[in-house]
Design an enzyme around this catalytic site. Sequence first.
Site, PDB file in Angstrom:
ATOM      1  CG  HIS A  90      -1.853  -1.179   1.253  1.00 55.28           C
ATOM      2  ND1 HIS A  90      -3.078  -1.147   0.637  1.00 55.28           N
ATOM      3  CD2 HIS A  90      -1.722  -2.435   1.753  1.00 55.28           C
ATOM      4  CE1 HIS A  90      -3.683  -2.319   0.780  1.00 55.28           C
ATOM      5  NE2 HIS A  90      -2.878  -3.131   1.455  1.00 55.28           N
ATOM      6  CG  LEU A  91       3.097   2.272  -3.174  1.00 55.27           C
ATOM      7  CD1 LEU A  91       3.505   2.574  -4.611  1.00 55.27           C
ATOM      8  CD2 LEU A  91       4.333   2.094  -2.301  1.00 55.27           C
ATOM      9  CG  ASN A  96      -6.245   0.322  -0.069  1.00 57.56           C
ATOM     10  OD1 ASN A  96      -5.180   0.277  -0.684  1.00 57.56           O
ATOM     11  ND2 ASN A  96      -6.346  -0.056   1.179  1.00 57.56           N
ATOM     12  CG  ASP A 117      -5.866  -5.602  -0.235  1.00 55.87           C
ATOM     13  OD1 ASP A 117      -6.278  -6.655   0.258  1.00 55.87           O
ATOM     14  OD2 ASP A 117      -5.018  -4.876   0.310  1.00 55.87           O
ATOM     15  CG  ASP A 131      -1.426  -6.470   3.632  1.00 54.79           C
ATOM     16  OD1 ASP A 131      -1.615  -5.380   3.044  1.00 54.79           O
ATOM     17  OD2 ASP A 131      -2.282  -7.000   4.368  1.00 54.79           O
ATOM     18  CG  HIS A 163      -2.052   2.542   9.322  1.00 55.50           C
ATOM     19  ND1 HIS A 163      -3.083   3.221   8.718  1.00 55.50           N
ATOM     20  CD2 HIS A 163      -2.230   1.238   9.007  1.00 55.50           C
ATOM     21  CE1 HIS A 163      -3.868   2.366   8.076  1.00 55.50           C
ATOM     22  NE2 HIS A 163      -3.368   1.154   8.229  1.00 55.50           N
ATOM     23  CG  PHE A 187      -7.631  -3.656  10.634  1.00 56.41           C
ATOM     24  CD1 PHE A 187      -7.489  -4.810  11.388  1.00 56.41           C
ATOM     25  CD2 PHE A 187      -8.858  -3.011  10.622  1.00 56.41           C
ATOM     26  CE1 PHE A 187      -8.568  -5.335  12.107  1.00 56.41           C
ATOM     27  CE2 PHE A 187      -9.944  -3.514  11.344  1.00 56.41           C
ATOM     28  CZ  PHE A 187      -9.791  -4.681  12.091  1.00 56.41           C
TER      29      PHE A 187
HETATM   30 ZN    ZN Z   1      -6.117  -7.059   2.210  1.00 58.40          ZN
END
Ligand code: ZN
Length: 433
Positions: free
Chosen positions: A60-61, A92, A150, A303, A307, A321
């Site tokens: 996730h960038l 996302n 995702d 993954d 955060h 999460f």
């Molecule tokens: Zn996921």
Amino acid sequence: MNYLLKNGQILLSGELRIRDLLIVAGRIAAIGKNLVASGVKTVDLQHAFITPGLVDLHVHLRDPGMTAEETIATGSLAAAHGGFTFVGAMPNVLPVPDNAEKLSQLIQRQQAEGVVHIGQYATITQKRTSQYLVDFAQLKQAGALAFSNDGSGVQSARTMLQAMQAAQTVNLPIAAHVEAEELVQGGVINAGVTAKTLNLPGIPETAETAQLARDLVLAQATGVHYHMCHVSTAAAVQMIRCAKQVGVNVTCEVTPHHLLLSEQAICNDDGNFKMNPPLRTEHDRQALLQGLLDGTIDCIATDHAPHTIEEKQLGLKKAAFGIVGSETAFSLLYTHLVKTNFCTLAQLIEWLNQQPIKIFSLGLPTELAVGAPADLAIFDLTHPFKINAADFCSKSANTPFLGEKVYGKTLCTIVAGKIVYLADELKAAITDE
Ligand SMILES: [Zn+2]
């Protein structure tokens, strides 16, 4: 810039052998013993390990939209710091890449701002949450790596069936975050002993397995390449094993944290142990390890989910999460799987390079070969070091592995012949010839 890497160790037929490697004009020009070259920068690797660049199908960038957590620049640098030369970026972000225009703009930015190769997932549905499918053909044309929602599962069977039919038509995978929301019911960690002890709402394994069962049936009916993201339960591993046996076109990935930690690792109310899917039982963890060994699980993906401190310091109930993974994956896996003789170094590299490239047909180098693009990573396998947030290139440091002593420090990462990450130790070892 051209480089002569001296005295590296490379895998040849599963054995580490000392070789020199010459990089000219972005490609591997020679591999051998006692190579000499002029007009190049020479680096004495002192038996450090050289591998084809690692490949991570799941990061996730956070860019655009959540750039306090990560950006294309910092996320791709974090990947480089972990020895990854390719990452698959999940959609996302805001705005979500759910049409060709938005996807093209995002890919253009990634090519300008990223330091490693980036593949961008398009969403399965418009806005990533609706019942309305995206235009699969246009998004493929615009360069989509594959299709994924995702962060959330596709809740409607009818929507998933139609998505699979469309993805099959354009011959790209569906990468599924598998989660039946009506079974989660506000859970924050695995529905097990730790949730009971800490008096927290639990996420049952059926939130994963019920939707996976649906998807495997739909995948069989459509023939689509169905890739399950971050498998976390023993039951899901067994379902995928059975599906493969009857010819369903299914692959799956597992994360380092699900391989190395169970719910028993959660000893206090620390948001850095909160991820989705959650850490499961020791029985589940053992089944994930076994699934990797027997080929049911195809590859490892991080993954990487950055955060901010504010989002993670809220305790298990309220924290966001996800944990970061790009910069710790190789060293954690090398330390806990290879040094313990659970698997060989060659197997670990298969799960982090050859296998993801093969299942997603990425066309990236899977071996160090003369003529191949110089996408590679160099690791020190000898000296231990501590995982330290201050060393991270990511904007975030939300991981329960901080402070752990590990082996397998990244010394250098090279993409298309260009150094994109260089550790201080190696800076002094570079000389002009
Ligand atoms: Zn996921």
